[in-house]
Design a protein around this motif. Structure first.
Motif, mmCIF file in Angstrom:
data_model
loop_
_atom_site.group_PDB
_atom_site.id
_atom_site.type_symbol
_atom_site.label_atom_id
_atom_site.label_comp_id
_atom_site.label_asym_id
_atom_site.label_seq_id
_atom_site.Cartn_x
_atom_site.Cartn_y
_atom_site.Cartn_z
ATOM 1 N N MET A 1 0.853 -1.182 0.000
ATOM 2 C CA MET A 1 0.000 0.000 0.000
ATOM 3 C C MET A 1 0.889 1.232 0.000
ATOM 4 N N PRO A 27 -13.371 -0.838 4.449
ATOM 5 C CA PRO A 27 -12.002 -0.912 4.983
ATOM 6 C C PRO A 27 -11.370 -2.288 4.752
ATOM 7 N N GLN A 28 -10.061 -2.290 4.575
ATOM 8 C CA GLN A 28 -9.321 -3.530 4.348
ATOM 9 C C GLN A 28 -8.906 -4.129 5.690
ATOM 10 N N THR A 30 -7.797 -7.433 5.893
ATOM 11 C CA THR A 30 -6.878 -8.544 5.681
ATOM 12 C C THR A 30 -5.963 -8.250 4.499
ATOM 13 N N ASN A 31 -4.920 -9.055 4.382
ATOM 14 C CA ASN A 31 -3.935 -8.892 3.315
ATOM 15 C C ASN A 31 -3.459 -10.282 2.912
ATOM 16 N N ALA A 57 -9.869 -6.222 12.109
ATOM 17 C CA ALA A 57 -8.582 -6.655 11.561
ATOM 18 C C ALA A 57 -7.764 -7.409 12.600
ATOM 19 N N GLN A 258 -5.134 1.711 6.432
ATOM 20 C CA GLN A 258 -6.182 0.708 6.488
ATOM 21 C C GLN A 258 -6.025 -0.109 7.777
ATOM 22 N N ILE A 260 -5.779 -3.192 8.335
ATOM 23 C CA ILE A 260 -4.794 -4.260 8.236
ATOM 24 C C ILE A 260 -3.371 -3.731 8.398
ATOM 25 N N GLU A 261 -3.176 -2.434 8.213
ATOM 26 C CA GLU A 261 -1.847 -1.858 8.404
ATOM 27 C C GLU A 261 -1.560 -1.550 9.871
#
Length: 293
Positions: A1, A27-28, A30-31, A57, A258, A260-261
């Protein structure tokens, strides 16, 4: 990202807590590039405000890392997000973990926090990791706008619940357990438009530092995470459409983060095998803002 200019579609939600499933973009949490390695195998984790945003997350990564997960949410307002998160955890959980729990609760009151802890202990027998994460915030132009009712509401959710959850969970925690509190970059740099919220986040930093000293002799670590601007339901539920569309653009990376970050910070702090020599500290996933912490 990567870093770079970013804008969100203008959007506003009329009430808190916000709803993740109606956000654009969602929103994210997971990755696919995240590689779990059983860092939390066999642990029992309780995550407040775990139905969406950073909490969701964290639930997902903890499940991937082998933990059994219980999380809280606000009944009536967050039912769909909670159901979605519960299904995600069930899919993510490892073979050795027990089925997850989603527990509705208003955590601003001591008796409700005790009920949450009692339900978790009844189901799993112990608590190894407590993530104090639930929060709410409201904009204001002046301190004169913040009346007693609002001030009490924000403090009950954002800091009273941390005290209440901790004091009841500690009865079921042992040496090697971990408590992680969600504070905010606002505790370090201030925020004129979020005065009561920012005040609670400063209290969380002090709570984290004091509690870490109180519990170090018991072998229980206490740390914090201070996110910067992160794309969660709290944002459209707190700000005007124009502010939401430009959210996060003020940080050096020129974009919002995000969930996940942020979530790996909690895995880092919860993992005894790798990071037992850390307590009383705060991590800063904030898009490049330099804070003296």
């Amino acid at each position: 990202m990567a870093s770079g200019e970013q804008k969100f579609p203008p959007q506003k939600q009329d009430a808190q807590p916000g709803k993740e499933h109606v956000m654009d973009p969602v929103p994210q949490f997971t990755n696919p590039d995240y590689k779990p390695s059983n860092k939390l195998q066999g642990k029992i984790a309780v995550i407040t405000g775990g139905d969406s945003g950073i909490g969701r997350a964290v639930c997902n990564l903890f499940a991937l890392e082998g933990a059994t997960v219980a999380f809280t949410y606000v009944k009536g307002s967050e039912d769909k997000d909670a159901r979605d998160t519960l299904e995600m955890i069930k899919k993510a959980k490892t073979a050795g973990a027990k089925d997850p729990l989603a527990i509705p609760a208003d955590l601003g009151f001591d008796e409700n926090c005790k009920k949450v802890v009692d339900e978790v202990v009844k189901a799993y027998g112990q608590i190894d990791i407590l993530i104090n994460n639930a929060a709410e915030q409201y904009e204001c132009a002046s301190v004169e706008e913040i009346d007693e009712k609002r001030l009490e509401r924000v403090f009950r959710t954002n800091i009273f619940s941390y005290f209440f959850m901790t004091r009841h969970a500690l009865k079921h925690m042992k040496e090697g357990s971990s408590i992680i509190n969600t504070t905010s970059v606002n505790a370090y740099k201030g925020n004129a438009k979020l005065l009561d919220y920012t005040s609670t986040k400063g209290a969380i930093v002090a709570f984290t530092r004091g509690l870490s000293l109180q519990l170090v002799s018991k072998g229980i670590r206490v740390n914090g995470v201070a996110p910067g601007p992160i794309w969660t339901p709290l944002i459209p539920a707190s700000f005007k459409e124009e502010e939401t569309s430009q959210f996060g653009g003020q940080v050096p990376m020129k974009r919002a983060g995000q969930p996940i970050e942020v979530a790996p910070s909690y895995v880092f702090l919860a993992c005894n095998a790798c990071f037992f020599y850390i307590s009383g500290q705060v991590l800063h996933p904030n898009g490049g803002n330099v804070v003296n912490a």
